[in-house]
Enzyme design. Sequence first.
Site, PDB file in Angstrom:
ATOM      1  CE  LYS A   1      68.465  30.914  19.124  1.00 12.74           C
ATOM      2  NZ  LYS A   1      69.370  30.436  18.038  1.00 12.74           N
TER       3      LYS A   1
ATOM      4  NE  ARG B   1      60.587  37.037  17.002  1.00 12.27           N
ATOM      5  CZ  ARG B   1      61.759  36.428  16.869  1.00 12.27           C
ATOM      6  NH1 ARG B   1      62.281  36.296  15.666  1.00 12.27           N
ATOM      7  NH2 ARG B   1      62.409  35.973  17.915  1.00 12.27           N
TER       8      ARG B   1
ATOM      9  CD  GLU C   1      72.532  32.622  14.866  1.00 14.01           C
ATOM     10  OE1 GLU C   1      73.679  33.052  15.111  1.00 14.01           O
ATOM     11  OE2 GLU C   1      71.496  33.244  15.146  1.00 14.01           O
TER      12      GLU C   1
END
Length: 557
Positions: A269, A259, A33
């Site tokens: 983020k 992750r 994104e």
Amino acid sequence: MEITNDHFLYDLIAKELEANPFGRPMCTRFPPEPNGYLHIGSAYAIHTNYMLAHKYGGAFHLRFDDTNPLKEDIEYVNAIIEDLKWLGYDPGECIFYGSDYSETNYNAAIKLIERGKAYVCYLSPEQMTSYRGTLTEPGTNSPYRDRSVEENLELFGKMKNGDFPTASKVLRAKIDMSSPNMNMRDPVLYRIIHAEHYRTGSDWCIYPMYDFAHPIQDAIEGITYSLCSIEFKDHRPLYEWVLRELELEEPPRQREFGRLNLTGVVTSKRFLRELVAGGYVDGWDDPRLPTIRGLRRRGFTPESIRSFIADIGGIRTQATVDIAMLEHSLRQDLKAKTASVMAVLRPLKVVITNYPDDTVELLPIENNSENEALGKREVPFSKTIYIERDDYMEQPPGDFHRLAPGKEVRLKGAYFIRCEEAVKDPDTGEITELRCTYDPLTKSGSGFTGRKVKGTIHWVSAAHAVRADVFLYEPLLLHQDVPSDEDGDWSGSINPDSLVVVYDCLLEAFAGTLKPEQKVQFFRHGYFCADSKLSTDEKLVFNRIVLLKDSWRKRTT
């Protein structure tokens, strides 16, 4: 880049490919994104996708998931492209934008409505949460779930035309409100957002949700494997439902990997944004952050980051890896390709009383003891020099092999000097100057074989020194936990010593020729990088990248 086989996904996909499920080449993608900057966890995801594509001779795509105009900006788009190229994962011409598929996404939604698989819902977000149920209780059907196909088509058309205010209506998939997987309880496919999009302007006021747009975009681009981090595992049934309901042939397959987290830093983020917005750090490129921008500014190399990720191998779940492992990869990369220069961070003046007043010698000193190819440089030596303040002690312990009253040391690449006198400030008693003598027969490289000394210290010539501020970094966080409150108060989590600035350090003249982002080793102090943001023509700034020795602790995976 070398492709390693130490990844569980390689084995899993190799077995699946034996059945020839695709009539097209291997193709993977990284779909960020554009609402923030990449970090070390992003680099792990990029590496996984990029290396798998190249292992099977396929293509790697960068596709921006830009379907939320409220958060996205071209600044992030440009930064992500630059960071990928800097890391060495250049997508070439394969850069795509989810917003370019707006018409295809819209037509896919129309197809689902026509098949009775999607409906327009008037429930508010709060009502929708209430209707959704819990992990132990099934949800309740929306009162708008049984609208006719014709009514849903008309309402969805009005949503597209801007007839309804933001967030007043959504398009939902009609799946199963009693599903044990919460993601399958009639998830939202489209929402209304009246805002200017950085790429499409005001062409659209409805935007697809990631879970709906992502599989469609994968199919458009011919992606074979959609490799996602582990939190998307529960979303896989919805990914497959969308592809199945749209009747796409040879649909891409979603597979998940773990992750990556690092000790002492945050890779969320949201939390990174809180640190930046709260002024706890100096922007997204703060050298204490694990953003690619921060790592680059601090002095990490793309080779060291790629080596670190390759050494980790495949992570199946969420893992926290000791940051010392990343630092080790960096040292391995820097030790043979950086010049070693002399830098005095806390200077103490030394006058060599028997050295000629107006003489300056240019002494040859090797640039790197492990790599002769880097050659030598000439370092000026004169009557007045500076040494590290802690390289002198008046009453040293027995294992102190540096300078002390009546003791000798070797100056790196120069001569033996003996301390004859220490000059003190009459008011404070602080030592302000040492007066020493030198032995001209002990010049380095002269073949001198007389007495020996145990200590060698570094120095800089006072008349030729370059002034610089040096930033010394430690882990940003006191512990791995993050604030649990709503306002993002990090004050109790920040290490107060995460940044120590040492002003007016003295470096040998060679340091003044270094360009921004150029790396060097400061003797005994560690590896340093010329700061690309704070250095000026008047004053150099150097960031300590890492200490010289591993503070190795066993990693946890």
